[in-house]
Scaffold this active site. Sequence first.
Site, PDB file in Angstrom:
ATOM      1  N   GLU A  37       0.875  -1.163   0.000  1.00  0.00           N
ATOM      2  CA  GLU A  37       0.000   0.000   0.000  1.00  0.00           C
ATOM      3  C   GLU A  37       0.918   1.220   0.000  1.00  0.00           C
ATOM      4  O   GLU A  37       1.817   1.328   0.846  1.00  0.00           O
ATOM      5  CB  GLU A  37      -0.874   0.004   1.262  1.00  0.00           C
ATOM      6  CG  GLU A  37      -1.848   1.155   1.216  1.00  0.00           C
ATOM      7  CD  GLU A  37      -2.754   1.271   2.434  1.00  0.00           C
ATOM      8  OE1 GLU A  37      -2.729   0.384   3.297  1.00  0.00           O
ATOM      9  OE2 GLU A  37      -3.470   2.288   2.501  1.00  0.00           O
ATOM     10  N   ARG A 262       5.406 -12.728   9.626  1.00  0.00           N
ATOM     11  CA  ARG A 262       6.092 -11.490   9.274  1.00  0.00           C
ATOM     12  C   ARG A 262       7.430 -11.422   9.999  1.00  0.00           C
ATOM     13  O   ARG A 262       7.662 -12.108  10.991  1.00  0.00           O
ATOM     14  CB  ARG A 262       5.239 -10.263   9.563  1.00  0.00           C
ATOM     15  CG  ARG A 262       4.835 -10.056  10.995  1.00  0.00           C
ATOM     16  CD  ARG A 262       4.155  -8.696  11.180  1.00  0.00           C
ATOM     17  NE  ARG A 262       3.198  -8.393  10.135  1.00  0.00           N
ATOM     18  CZ  ARG A 262       3.140  -7.216   9.491  1.00  0.00           C
ATOM     19  NH1 ARG A 262       3.958  -6.230   9.774  1.00  0.00           N
ATOM     20  NH2 ARG A 262       2.245  -6.996   8.570  1.00  0.00           N
ATOM     21  N   LYS A 272       4.380   0.641   9.634  1.00  0.00           N
ATOM     22  CA  LYS A 272       4.506   1.901   8.906  1.00  0.00           C
ATOM     23  C   LYS A 272       3.901   3.053   9.702  1.00  0.00           C
ATOM     24  O   LYS A 272       4.377   4.174   9.623  1.00  0.00           O
ATOM     25  CB  LYS A 272       3.816   1.783   7.539  1.00  0.00           C
ATOM     26  CG  LYS A 272       4.698   1.129   6.494  1.00  0.00           C
ATOM     27  CD  LYS A 272       4.077   1.202   5.115  1.00  0.00           C
ATOM     28  CE  LYS A 272       3.075   0.104   4.907  1.00  0.00           C
ATOM     29  NZ  LYS A 272       2.542   0.030   3.544  1.00  0.00           N
TER      30      LYS A 272
HETATM   31  P1  ATP Z   1       2.722  -2.269   8.037  1.00  0.00           P
HETATM   32  O1  ATP Z   1       2.058  -3.132   9.050  1.00  0.00           O
HETATM   33  O2  ATP Z   1       4.160  -1.978   8.294  1.00  0.00           O
HETATM   34  O3  ATP Z   1       1.938  -1.052   7.669  1.00  0.00           O
HETATM   35  P2  ATP Z   1       1.572  -3.569   5.872  1.00  0.00           P
HETATM   36  O4  ATP Z   1       1.388  -5.028   5.856  1.00  0.00           O
HETATM   37  O5  ATP Z   1       0.365  -2.799   6.177  1.00  0.00           O
HETATM   38  O6  ATP Z   1       2.786  -3.187   6.776  1.00  0.00           O
HETATM   39  P3  ATP Z   1       1.718  -3.376   3.074  1.00  0.00           P
HETATM   40  O7  ATP Z   1       2.163  -2.255   2.229  1.00  0.00           O
HETATM   41  O8  ATP Z   1       0.296  -3.753   3.044  1.00  0.00           O
HETATM   42  O9  ATP Z   1       2.154  -3.024   4.522  1.00  0.00           O
HETATM   43  O10 ATP Z   1       2.619  -4.648   2.833  1.00  0.00           O
HETATM   44  C1  ATP Z   1       2.894  -5.173   1.569  1.00  0.00           C
HETATM   45  C2  ATP Z   1       3.288  -6.616   1.703  1.00  0.00           C
HETATM   46  O11 ATP Z   1       4.404  -6.752   2.567  1.00  0.00           O
HETATM   47  C3  ATP Z   1       2.163  -7.434   2.318  1.00  0.00           C
HETATM   48  O12 ATP Z   1       2.010  -8.613   1.556  1.00  0.00           O
HETATM   49  C4  ATP Z   1       2.621  -7.738   3.701  1.00  0.00           C
HETATM   50  O13 ATP Z   1       2.141  -8.969   4.124  1.00  0.00           O
HETATM   51  C5  ATP Z   1       4.150  -7.718   3.557  1.00  0.00           C
HETATM   52  N1  ATP Z   1       4.776  -7.330   4.808  1.00  0.00           N
HETATM   53  C6  ATP Z   1       4.554  -6.205   5.516  1.00  0.00           C
HETATM   54  N2  ATP Z   1       5.276  -6.196   6.653  1.00  0.00           N
HETATM   55  C7  ATP Z   1       5.986  -7.352   6.671  1.00  0.00           C
HETATM   56  C8  ATP Z   1       6.919  -7.941   7.582  1.00  0.00           C
HETATM   57  N3  ATP Z   1       7.272  -7.343   8.713  1.00  0.00           N
HETATM   58  N4  ATP Z   1       7.442  -9.146   7.258  1.00  0.00           N
HETATM   59  C9  ATP Z   1       7.100  -9.764   6.118  1.00  0.00           C
HETATM   60  N5  ATP Z   1       6.242  -9.268   5.222  1.00  0.00           N
HETATM   61  C10 ATP Z   1       5.668  -8.075   5.481  1.00  0.00           C
HETATM   62 MG    MG Z   2      -1.254  -3.873   4.961  1.00  0.00          MG
END
Ligand code: ATP
Ligand code: MG
Length: 558
Positions: A37, A262, A272
Amino acid sequence: MSELEAKDKPSNFIRDAALEDLKSGRYKGIVTRFPPEPNGYLHIGHAKAICLDFGLALEFGGRCHLRFDDTNPAKETTEYVEAIKADVRWLGFDWGPHLYHASDYFDRLYEWAEALIKKGLAYVDDLTPDQVAEYRGTLTVPGRESPYRNRAVGENLDLFRRMRAGEFPDGSKTLRAKIDMAAGNLNLRDPVMYRIRKTAHHRTGDTWCIYPMYDWAHGQSDSIEGVTHSLCTLEYEDHRPLYDWYIQALGIYAPRQIEFARLNLSHTVMSKRKLLQLVEEGLVSGWDDPRMPTLAGLRRRGYTPGAIRDFCERIGIAKADNLVDIALLEHCLREDLNLRAERRMAVLRPLRLIIENYPEGHAEELDAVNNPEDPGAGTRKVPFARILYIEQDDFRDPPPPKYFRLSPGVEVRLRYAYIVKCTGVERDAAGQVTTVRCEYDPASRGGDARGRKVKGTIHWVSAADAVDAEVRLYDHLFTAPKPDETEDWKTLVNPRSLEVLRGAKLEPSLAGAKAGDRFQFERQGYFSVDSRDSAPGRLVFNRAVGLRDTWAKIEAKT
Ligand code: ATP
Ligand code: MG
């Protein structure tokens, strides 16, 4: 990319599943996607997902899409979109022509929403967001049905079209899937599909004033793109039944979703939302502050893409959450830079040293090895003269026990040069040593000790030839290994995470160093030229990582 392809990959349950699906003929090839995102910069956790998504596709000759899940215009910007693309490329991956956006599918998603309304599977609800939350119930209390749940198809269609036409204010109506308010899985309790938000979108502008929820967009985006293996983190496990329900209700192609744990890294935060708070509240200098776990921060700090890919490979893919010690990440960088970074001499906290018996006005050039790990890197000339700088730490009077560096009456070897013996010091009014006086042995050039025992070797630079620089030393951003576990996590920011040394003296060969260049400063660590604050005539170095390997120690203990 062939370097990546050729690598022998250790297996994991996701790779095994992909292999099985190819063997059984369930899928003919592998199609994955990385779906960020664009509401912030990518961090090292995303790198784990990127290496998995792109790595799997590469290994099996498939393809990996980069898809922006841009369903929330309020938080998304093109700055983030561009930063994410740059970071994925920098990590070494290429999506080729497969750049997509959830917003590419807004029309299709809208048509599909009408299709569900027509099937009696979706309805327009007038409950406020607070009421929707209240009616949802909890894990132990079943939800209650909205009084608007049984509106006729025609009324729903009319209201939904008018939502789209902008007739209703933000938050006044939603479109919801009609599933089961008593479902054990809260995601199935009539989830919201669309909300009204009169906000311009960074790609679709003012075309839309209703936006799809992430859950309504995600599974169908995968389906449209023909994704075979939709890999995501564990928190989406509970969303899978909902994605399946949508796909089945629409009767469209079903990708296979597999969840993995994760990455959690010690001494930092990874969400984020929290990283944005650090930036907005000025606790760091920006998304690319070299202390941040963002890819932009790690890159600026001096990390190599290879070290990060190596790290992602070593931590592996598992189904259970765990915490990875940041020392492992540092270890991976050290191993990579040990092989490729040229050695240089740099004095971070200078102390003047005068060689009294070295002829005044005389100068010579000594040969120094660029990289003992890489004979091809050759040698360079380092100027030597009567007045040098050494590290303040390399002189003590009186010397503590087992101190093998310089102190009155003691001999040390100057790296690549001569053996010197301390004959005296000069002090200021406060008693601080300002100059160390020495005599050198002209016959000891290049390190020939001629039978005597000289225990210490220290680095130096010629005072007249030295290049000035600012050097920034970093420590962990947080003092606690799991700052996330504390409510007031921001109070755990390490006040000593940045130390700025403004008077460093470097050997002259570093004068031409360019942004991003990496070196090992002998006995100090790996340093890289700062890409933001360095300018012609102003060198700024970041310490990427020190030489002391705490990970090797952790491993030895276990
Ligand atoms: P955050 O919780 O930091 O906002 P998010 O999952 O909301 O992260 P996205 O931009 O939606 O952020 O993430 C894109 C991809 O990266 C998703 O498929 C998510 O599962 C993966 N991802 C995000 N954080 C991690 C992590 N700490 N370890 C592994 N994969 C991750
Ligand atoms: Mg997300």
